[in-house]
Scaffold this active site. Structure first.
Site, PDB file in Angstrom:
ATOM      1  N   ASP A   8      53.533  11.334 -47.643  1.00 43.39           N
ATOM      2  CA  ASP A   8      53.585  11.824 -46.343  1.00 43.39           C
ATOM      3  C   ASP A   8      52.095  11.642 -45.657  1.00 43.39           C
ATOM      4  O   ASP A   8      51.076  11.497 -46.335  1.00 43.39           O
ATOM      5  CB  ASP A   8      54.171  13.311 -46.266  1.00 43.39           C
ATOM      6  CG  ASP A   8      54.049  13.847 -44.998  1.00 43.39           C
ATOM      7  OD1 ASP A   8      54.503  13.313 -43.925  1.00 43.39           O
ATOM      8  OD2 ASP A   8      53.359  15.139 -44.999  1.00 43.39           O
ATOM      9  N   ASP A  10      50.783  13.638 -42.216  1.00 47.55           N
ATOM     10  CA  ASP A  10      50.178  14.824 -41.918  1.00 47.55           C
ATOM     11  C   ASP A  10      50.158  15.986 -42.999  1.00 47.55           C
ATOM     12  O   ASP A  10      51.267  16.213 -43.287  1.00 47.55           O
ATOM     13  CB  ASP A  10      51.020  15.304 -40.569  1.00 47.55           C
ATOM     14  CG  ASP A  10      50.713  14.238 -39.464  1.00 47.55           C
ATOM     15  OD1 ASP A  10      49.468  14.022 -38.986  1.00 47.55           O
ATOM     16  OD2 ASP A  10      51.649  13.889 -38.826  1.00 47.55           O
TER      17      ASP A  10
HETATM   18  C1  BG6 Z   1      54.896  14.770 -38.676  1.00 50.28           C
HETATM   19  C2  BG6 Z   1      54.286  16.088 -38.529  1.00 50.28           C
HETATM   20  O1  BG6 Z   1      54.103  14.033 -39.581  1.00 50.28           O
HETATM   21  O2  BG6 Z   1      54.953  14.132 -37.428  1.00 50.28           O
HETATM   22  C3  BG6 Z   1      54.907  16.978 -37.488  1.00 50.28           C
HETATM   23  O3  BG6 Z   1      54.349  16.994 -40.003  1.00 50.28           O
HETATM   24  C4  BG6 Z   1      55.557  16.021 -36.017  1.00 50.28           C
HETATM   25  O4  BG6 Z   1      54.706  18.142 -37.183  1.00 50.28           O
HETATM   26  C5  BG6 Z   1      55.936  14.550 -36.526  1.00 50.28           C
HETATM   27  O5  BG6 Z   1      56.430  16.836 -35.147  1.00 50.28           O
HETATM   28  C6  BG6 Z   1      56.118  13.909 -35.263  1.00 50.28           C
HETATM   29  O6  BG6 Z   1      54.774  13.418 -34.845  1.00 50.28           O
HETATM   30  P1  BG6 Z   1      54.302  12.592 -33.713  1.00 50.28           P
HETATM   31  O7  BG6 Z   1      53.164  12.104 -33.795  1.00 50.28           O
HETATM   32  O8  BG6 Z   1      55.530  11.465 -33.615  1.00 50.28           O
HETATM   33  O9  BG6 Z   1      54.747  13.372 -32.390  1.00 50.28           O
HETATM   34 MG    MG Z   2      53.428  16.618 -43.808  1.00 49.75          MG
END
Ligand code: BG6
Ligand code: MG
Length: 220
Positions: A8, A10
């Site tokens: 993963d 984030d």
């Molecule tokens: C995930 C995060 O990796 O990505 C979430 O943990 C986030 O918090 C999701 O909402 C979507 O991200 P993005 O960058 O497409 O808005």
């Molecule tokens: Mg995560």
């Protein structure tokens, strides 16, 4: 032993929680919707539109589909501006060294993220070209806890789920791994999740797990 590790992004490879928080907070404040850090932690691993729905639970009125699209776009603009602050300094020594060690041992590495900004983030922190596969919010139709993002990553690698270890900080991601037939290592918020095959505190523990030197958690 595992032939590949699917990370993963984030909360695992880097920490963007606070940028997500600041961006959603600006949008919510302008709309007069209550939002705080504890609501933000429910957004971990959840797609952008599903995150917005969670924030709108506190809204005083209902929003049309077009309004929701506009709010999500507004948040993403702010978020992308904030991401420009990221640099290779946001890659920890522990993460960098572990990724290198796995690559040197011939283990494939991949990204399995719900984010549509994953590639931007990887470029900002300088490791975009380290990965053998990138599966992210751009190539999936169903977000975690659906296993799609990990199944696609394994597909790009040409490996069965049983040959890959998933590393996650979100309960939704551990569930996705489990339902897709992957072993998983839970860290951060997901450390101690009992559906995870392993629990880790520090990133470098992955080397022993992947190279077969560490036992699984209790029955999973
Ligand atoms: C995930 C995060 O990796 O990505 C979430 O943990 C986030 O918090 C999701 O909402 C979507 O991200 P993005 O960058 O497409 O808005
Ligand atoms: Mg995560």
């Amino acid at each position: 032993n595992y032939q590949a590790v699917i990370f993963d992004l984030d909360g695992v490879i880097c920490h963007t929680d606070n940028y997500h928080y600041q961006a959603w907070k600006q949008m919510a404040d302008r709309e007069g919707i209550y939002f705080d850090e504890s609501i933000n932690s429910r957004l971990r691993g959840v797609s952008r539109m599903a995150s917005l729905e969670i924030i709108l639970e506190r809204a005083q009125r209902t929003y049309t589909a077009a309004e929701k699209e506009a709010l999500a776009a507004e948040k993403n603009e702010i978020y992308r501006q904030l991401l420009m602050n990221m640099s290779p300094a946001d890659l920890s020594q522990d993460v960098a060294a572990t990724l290198r060690q796995l690559k040197d041992a011939g283990v494939k590495i991949a990204i399995g993220s719900s984010s549509r900004n994953a590639k931007t983030i990887l470029r900002q922190i300088g490791i975009f070209d380290w990965f053998d596969a990138i599966s992210d919010g751009e190539n999936i139709t169903r977000s975690k806890p659906d296993p799609e993002v990990f199944v696609k990553a394994a597909g790009i690698l040409g490996l069965a789920p049983s040959a890959c270890l998933v590393v996650e900080d979100a309960d939704a991601g551990i569930r996705a791994a489990h339902d897709g037939g992957f072993h998983s290592a839970g860290m951060g918020d997901a450390c101690g999740n009992d559906e995870a095959t392993y629990s880790i505190i520090a990133f470098h523990e992955l080397s022993d797990i992947v190279l077969g030197k560490r036992m699984q958690n209790g029955p999973v």
